[in-house]
Design an enzyme around this catalytic site. Structure first.
Site, PDB file in Angstrom:
ATOM      1  CB  ALA A 126      -0.965  -0.027   1.172  1.00 28.68           C
ATOM      2  CB  CYS A 127       0.444   4.561   1.567  1.00 27.31           C
ATOM      3  SG  CYS A 127      -1.016   5.081   0.636  1.00 27.31           S
ATOM      4  CB  SER A 128       4.517   1.335   3.668  1.00 25.25           C
ATOM      5  OG  SER A 128       3.873   2.037   4.701  1.00 25.25           O
TER       6      SER A 128
ATOM      7  CB  CYS B 299       4.182   4.095  -1.883  1.00 26.30           C
ATOM      8  SG  CYS B 299       4.678   3.804  -3.607  1.00 26.30           S
TER       9      CYS B 299
END
Length: 381
Positions: free
Chosen positions: A161-163, A340
């Site tokens: 995901a956003c990481s 990310c």
């Protein structure tokens, strides 16, 4: 020394930022949403009055900016999103022998990163693509970009995901530390707009499209004008359902609409804010302390760009009243949440001005929950 502290001698030698040509302001987005809502409410007036359906709420540019700090966003296709009869981008399918859209985006950012790092494709041993969503399951987008660049080595996709960007950068560091690669190209082509429900007032404004890329290599092979030595990396995951996307090929076997109710991005924003902010602040504080310094010794924090209120709170927890835009740059007002890529955009646009010896931290956090971070120091090479 912390048991997780990595060996020195690995650097970020270049980053690239590719921005789509189309931008959408809050005002444009709101006009499309409100036109859609008015039509929906009119056509379903009886069902809404009887309680069978809920009326679609209206929005405003002021609401969006106050809730998020976002003023605009870049997208691959503007026209379809602003069409009240469509409310999604139009991205025609490409033939199998054509470069896919996500690979095209990543390739543009990759070339910029290679140029900044003074590297050629033959200098790269591995390509890692990390993104919140991947256009297909296989063949890997990373291998497609590897082929387009003519890189002899290995490549793979990953998704956290956003990481995804910071986790991918850590995998690059691991590859170099182990000796399986001397230089790694990390690419984050965030094609977010196709998964946005542009009819949902609470989330239609959040995401934008962009691509970033980063060259990670051994210090002794670096010949860039500017370089940042990686002092340490840190990752943390804790399971949570508060941010979720259920888009899946298994919908076909469940006989349900793969893009229907509850399948696209959704979140419980208040819980995310309450739980992620202290988690991220504690994660970052412990990382720099493990490396032997305090948060106030960090000259710049390149934080995940999801919500300005989250960024301000985390920065304030770390450095108190010194949490200025100079110390913790904000780019989400222009780019919105780019998954990310946000923290790498912040780094790309706000790092060259710092002098040698400056310390900084790139951090991203998101669904999972997941948090990834890299502590850096600017060096001469």
């Amino acid at each position: 020394m912390s048991e997780f502290q990595m060996p020195r001698g690995i650097v970020i030698s270049g980053t690239g930022l590719w921005t789509p040509p189309d931008a959408i302001s809050n005002e444009e987005l709101v006009q499309a949403l409100n036109t859609f809502a008015e039509k929906y409410n009119r056509e379903n007036a009886d069902a809404i009055e009887s309680g069978e359906l809920q009326a679609k709420p209206y929005s405003s540019a002021e609401f969006i900016e106050k809730a998020s700090g976002i003023k605009s966003r870049y997208v691959i296709s503007k026209e379809g999103i602003l069409d009240p009869e469509r409310m999604r981008p139009y991205l025609p399918e490409r033939a199998d022998d054509e470069l896919c859209l996500q690979a095209e985006m990543g390739l543009k950012a990759a070339k910029l990163a290679l140029e900044k790092a003074n590297k050629k494709p033959e200098d790269i041993d591995a390509v890692i693509v990390g993104a919140s969503y991947l256009q297909r399951a296989y063949p890997a987008i990373a291998i497609e970009i590897q082929g387009a660049l003519g890189i002899d080595g290995f490549a793979f996709d990953m998704e956290v995901a956003c990481s995804s960007a910071t986790f991918a950068l850590q995998r690059a560091v691991d590859a170099i530390s182990s000796g399986s690669a001397k230089a790694v190209l990390v690419i984050n082509p965030e094609l977010a707009s196709p998964q946005v429900d542009f009819t949902d007032r609470d989330s239609h404004f959040i995401f934008g499209d962009v691509a970033v890329a980063t060259v990670v290599e051994r210090r002794d092979t670096c010949n860039a004008d500017n370089a940042w030595e990686i002092l340490g990396t840190k990752a943390k995951t804790v399971f949570s359902n508060n941010i979720r996307s259920n888009v899946s090929y298994t919908s076909r076997a469940a006989d349900v609409d793969p893009f229907g109710e509850g399948k696209l991005f959704r979140q419980n924003g208040r819980k995310v804010f309450k739980e992620v902010c202290p988690m991220a602040a504690a994660h970052l504080e412990s990382q720099v302390q493990e490396l032997g310094f305090e948060p106030n010794a960090v000259d710049r924090w390149w934080l995940h760009q999801a919500n300005i209120n989250m960024n301000l709170l985390i920065a304030k927890k770390l450095i108190g009243d010194d949490a200025t835009p100079e110390r913790a740059p904000i780019v989400l007002d222009e780019y919105a949440n780019t998954g990310c890529a946000g923290s790498v955009i912040a780094f790309n646009l706000n790092s060259d001005d710092l002098p040698v010896g400056s310390k900084g931290v790139i951090c991203s956090f998101g669904a999972g929950y997941s948090i990834g971070s890299l502590a850096l120091e600017k060096i001469t090479v």
